[in-house]
Design a protein around this motif. Structure first.
Motif, PDB file in Angstrom:
ATOM      1  N   GLU A 282       5.533   1.203 -10.081  1.00  0.00           N
ATOM      2  CA  GLU A 282       6.613   0.915  -9.375  1.00  0.00           C
ATOM      3  C   GLU A 282       6.550   0.506  -7.866  1.00  0.00           C
ATOM      4  OE1 GLU A 282      10.770   3.543  -8.454  1.00  0.00           O
ATOM      5  OE2 GLU A 282       9.309   4.433  -9.625  1.00  0.00           O
ATOM      6  N   GLU A 283       7.165  -0.390  -7.522  1.00  0.00           N
ATOM      7  CA  GLU A 283       7.055  -0.715  -6.170  1.00  0.00           C
ATOM      8  C   GLU A 283       8.018  -0.162  -5.403  1.00  0.00           C
ATOM      9  OE1 GLU A 283       6.514  -5.254  -5.608  1.00  0.00           O
ATOM     10  OE2 GLU A 283       6.441  -5.194  -7.815  1.00  0.00           O
ATOM     11  N   GLY A 284       7.967  -0.250  -4.177  1.00  0.00           N
ATOM     12  CA  GLY A 284       8.895   0.367  -3.151  1.00  0.00           C
ATOM     13  C   GLY A 284      10.084  -0.434  -3.079  1.00  0.00           C
ATOM     14  N   PHE A 285      11.320   0.102  -3.068  1.00  0.00           N
ATOM     15  CA  PHE A 285      12.651  -0.647  -3.058  1.00  0.00           C
ATOM     16  C   PHE A 285      13.571   0.056  -2.185  1.00  0.00           C
ATOM     17  CE2 PHE A 285      16.937  -1.304  -4.671  1.00  0.00           C
ATOM     18  CZ  PHE A 285      16.839  -2.840  -4.724  1.00  0.00           C
ATOM     19  N   ASP A 286      13.985  -0.652  -1.533  1.00  0.00           N
ATOM     20  CA  ASP A 286      15.097   0.008  -0.350  1.00  0.00           C
ATOM     21  C   ASP A 286      16.531  -0.965  -0.534  1.00  0.00           C
ATOM     22  OD1 ASP A 286      16.735   0.125   2.144  1.00  0.00           O
ATOM     23  OD2 ASP A 286      15.402   0.286   3.244  1.00  0.00           O
ATOM     24  N   ALA A 287      17.257  -0.022  -1.537  1.00  0.00           N
ATOM     25  CA  ALA A 287      18.549  -0.507  -1.839  1.00  0.00           C
ATOM     26  C   ALA A 287      19.669  -0.980  -0.786  1.00  0.00           C
ATOM     27  CB  ALA A 287      19.414   0.792  -2.472  1.00  0.00           C
ATOM     28  N   GLY A 288      19.534  -0.270   0.396  1.00  0.00           N
ATOM     29  CA  GLY A 288      20.133  -0.791   1.703  1.00  0.00           C
ATOM     30  C   GLY A 288      19.947  -2.055   2.060  1.00  0.00           C
ATOM     31  N   LEU A 289      18.502  -2.229   2.143  1.00  0.00           N
ATOM     32  CA  LEU A 289      17.970  -3.606   2.593  1.00  0.00           C
ATOM     33  C   LEU A 289      18.447  -4.628   1.708  1.00  0.00           C
ATOM     34  CD1 LEU A 289      15.785  -4.943   4.323  1.00  0.00           C
ATOM     35  CD2 LEU A 289      14.256  -4.655   2.521  1.00  0.00           C
ATOM     36  N   ALA A 290      18.596  -4.382   0.187  1.00  0.00           N
ATOM     37  CA  ALA A 290      18.966  -5.211  -0.887  1.00  0.00           C
ATOM     38  C   ALA A 290      20.488  -5.698  -0.555  1.00  0.00           C
ATOM     39  CB  ALA A 290      18.750  -4.689  -2.180  1.00  0.00           C
ATOM     40  N   GLU A 291      21.294  -4.884  -0.214  1.00  0.00           N
ATOM     41  CA  GLU A 291      22.877  -4.843  -0.148  1.00  0.00           C
ATOM     42  C   GLU A 291      23.082  -5.461   1.148  1.00  0.00           C
ATOM     43  OE1 GLU A 291      25.257  -5.067  -1.839  1.00  0.00           O
ATOM     44  OE2 GLU A 291      24.292  -4.627  -3.819  1.00  0.00           O
ATOM     45  N   THR A 292      21.944  -5.655   2.159  1.00  0.00           N
ATOM     46  CA  THR A 292      22.403  -6.340   3.580  1.00  0.00           C
ATOM     47  C   THR A 292      21.660  -7.469   3.690  1.00  0.00           C
ATOM     48  OG1 THR A 292      20.737  -4.630   4.589  1.00  0.00           O
ATOM     49  CG2 THR A 292      23.179  -4.013   4.286  1.00  0.00           C
ATOM     50  N   GLN A 293      20.393  -7.379   3.938  1.00  0.00           N
ATOM     51  CA  GLN A 293      19.492  -8.477   4.467  1.00  0.00           C
ATOM     52  C   GLN A 293      19.537  -9.389   2.824  1.00  0.00           C
ATOM     53  OE1 GLN A 293      16.051  -7.898   6.788  1.00  0.00           O
ATOM     54  NE2 GLN A 293      17.028  -5.946   7.553  1.00  0.00           N
ATOM     55  N   TRP A 294      19.024  -8.881   1.858  1.00  0.00           N
ATOM     56  CA  TRP A 294      18.886  -9.765   0.716  1.00  0.00           C
ATOM     57  C   TRP A 294      20.180 -10.659   0.524  1.00  0.00           C
ATOM     58  CZ3 TRP A 294      15.525  -6.548  -3.116  1.00  0.00           C
ATOM     59  CH2 TRP A 294      14.140  -6.131  -2.431  1.00  0.00           C
TER      60      TRP A 294
ATOM     61  N   ARG B 263      10.436  -0.572 -15.108  1.00  0.00           N
ATOM     62  CA  ARG B 263      10.633   0.481 -15.965  1.00  0.00           C
ATOM     63  C   ARG B 263      10.032   0.515 -17.242  1.00  0.00           C
ATOM     64  NH1 ARG B 263      16.616   2.419 -17.996  1.00  0.00           N
ATOM     65  NH2 ARG B 263      16.000   4.142 -19.395  1.00  0.00           N
ATOM     66  N   PHE B 264      10.012  -0.548 -17.753  1.00  0.00           N
ATOM     67  CA  PHE B 264       9.337  -0.600 -19.231  1.00  0.00           C
ATOM     68  C   PHE B 264       7.771  -1.325 -19.204  1.00  0.00           C
ATOM     69  CE2 PHE B 264      14.170  -1.012 -19.572  1.00  0.00           C
ATOM     70  CZ  PHE B 264      14.317   0.154 -20.513  1.00  0.00           C
ATOM     71  N   MET B 265       7.144  -1.445 -18.105  1.00  0.00           N
ATOM     72  CA  MET B 265       5.864  -1.920 -18.011  1.00  0.00           C
ATOM     73  C   MET B 265       5.002  -1.374 -16.885  1.00  0.00           C
ATOM     74  SD  MET B 265       6.996  -5.842 -16.650  1.00  0.00           S
ATOM     75  CE  MET B 265       5.488  -6.233 -16.609  1.00  0.00           C
ATOM     76  N   GLN B 266       5.344   0.074 -16.672  1.00  0.00           N
ATOM     77  CA  GLN B 266       4.585   0.867 -15.557  1.00  0.00           C
ATOM     78  C   GLN B 266       3.204   0.835 -15.697  1.00  0.00           C
ATOM     79  OE1 GLN B 266       6.824   4.490 -14.580  1.00  0.00           O
ATOM     80  NE2 GLN B 266       8.473   3.172 -13.463  1.00  0.00           N
ATOM     81  N   LYS B 267       2.773   0.623 -17.090  1.00  0.00           N
ATOM     82  CA  LYS B 267       1.289   0.872 -17.197  1.00  0.00           C
ATOM     83  C   LYS B 267       0.628  -0.333 -16.337  1.00  0.00           C
ATOM     84  CE  LYS B 267      -2.093   0.993 -20.926  1.00  0.00           C
ATOM     85  NZ  LYS B 267      -2.304   1.094 -22.262  1.00  0.00           N
TER      86      LYS B 267
END
Length: 334
Positions: free
Chosen positions: A90-102, A82-86
């Motif tokens: 932004e990378e792709g992020f799957d919230a569901g994947l984070a809360e399950t597999q990760w 968010r503070f260094m997008q220059k």
């Protein structure tokens, strides 16, 4: 054993390891740890590799507990840049994947090192309302609307029942409502059943302050009295189900003020977490510290303690309601 043979782990990752080329020598060593719980949490904005590397480092530093709270919330901050997008789009992020597999990956790494696994905290309230925590940002950004049927269960504030800043984590529930109590208990038991590997499941009220329900029934008691009452209900149901999951509850925001009516009935089920957010590390307590009279509680109208002495004075009041295990949540990664 490795330390006594000269090994050192100075910082996370193999680059931080010093392993001398020498013959291993047998060692004789015994020490009782200074504290029962010693560990860190995921809190911050790490990527997947950093969390895995840190769990490994964590064990090498003789720490014995790890807290996996809000995995997708914190990790989404890293991948959004968010503070260094220059320099870092932004990378792709799957919230569901984070809360399950990760999460499963992290839990496995924690447990295979024999560490105490903590989880939960603020997640129970959205789950009680049937909300998906993965949609957290969508609600805040106005891209999704809360179901109309849940508003009857959230706190009445200034004559309205609405979500604070559209944030499911900031909004208290109407804790005196029988249906809210029933849902909280059943959801907590369901989570314990589905996650028998959890050592401690944290249960807290909303991640905000001075925003408790102002309906006539709720105003009859302190938030901490309602908190302890619900915790006792959860304990009774866990006992009925033969589940030994431990519950972590917190000295946090409005629940810094101890209950005056209720008391934990089964201390062996619980650990109490000292967690007075927004405090200073500029000075410490000493044997000469003088503790003032605890601040009186005023419903939705109290002030955050300005010193550690004031905070401890409130904490000492809790000793009358709970005499079991204790732990502290510190924000050193600030």
């Amino acid at each position: 054993f490795f330390k006594l043979n000269g090994c050192r782990s100075l910082f996370p990752g193999p680059e931080g390891e010093y392993i001398p080329m020498k013959k291993i020598e047998k060692q004789f060593y015994h020490k009782k740890a200074d504290h029962r719980f010693r560990g860190h949490t995921i809190e911050g904005a790490p990527n997947v590799r950093q969390v895995l590397t840190y769990i490994d480092f964590h064990a090498k530093e003789e720490l014995n507990a790890f807290g996996l709270y809000d995995v997708q919330g914190y990790q989404s901050q890293y991948y959004a840049h968010r503070f260094m997008q220059k320099n870092h789009p932004e990378e792709g992020f799957d919230a569901g994947l984070a809360e399950t597999q990760w999460r499963a990956l992290y839990e496995n790494e924690v447990l295979k090192r024999g560490q105490i696994l903590f989880s939960g905290e603020h997640d129970l309230l959205p789950a009680t309302l049937g909300l998906d925590v993965n949609d957290h940002r969508l609600y805040i950004e106005g891209k999704k609307e809360f179901p109309k049927e849940v508003f009857q269960y959230i706190a009445l504030l200034n004559g309205e029942r609405k979500f604070i800043n559209n944030n499911m984590y900031f909004t208290q529930l109407c804790y005196s409502h029988p249906e809210v109590q029933k849902r909280m208990v059943e959801k907590a038991v369901s989570i314990a059943k589905k996650n028998p590997h959890l050592d401690f499941y944290g249960i807290t009220f909303a991640d905000w302050h001075r925003n408790h329900c102002e309906c006539e029934e709720c105003k009859k008691s302190r938030p901490s009295d309602k908190y302890v009452s619900i915790l006792n209900m959860i304990d009774e149901r866990l006992t009925e189900e033969g589940l030994d999951t431990k519950i972590l509850f917190s000295f946090y925001n409005d629940t810094m003020f101890a209950p005056i009516k209720e008391k934990i009935k089964n201390p062996d089920r619980f650990a109490f977490q000292y967690c007075p957010i927004s405090r200073s590390y500029s000075s410490g307590l000493t044997e000469a510290s003088v503790f003032p009279e605890p601040q009186p509680y005023k419903y939705n109208d109290w002030k955050h303690p300005s010193s550690s002495e004031e905070t401890i004075a409130l904490f000492q009041e809790w000793e009358k309601a709970f005499e079991g295990a204790r732990t502290a949540f510190e924000y050193h990664f600030w």
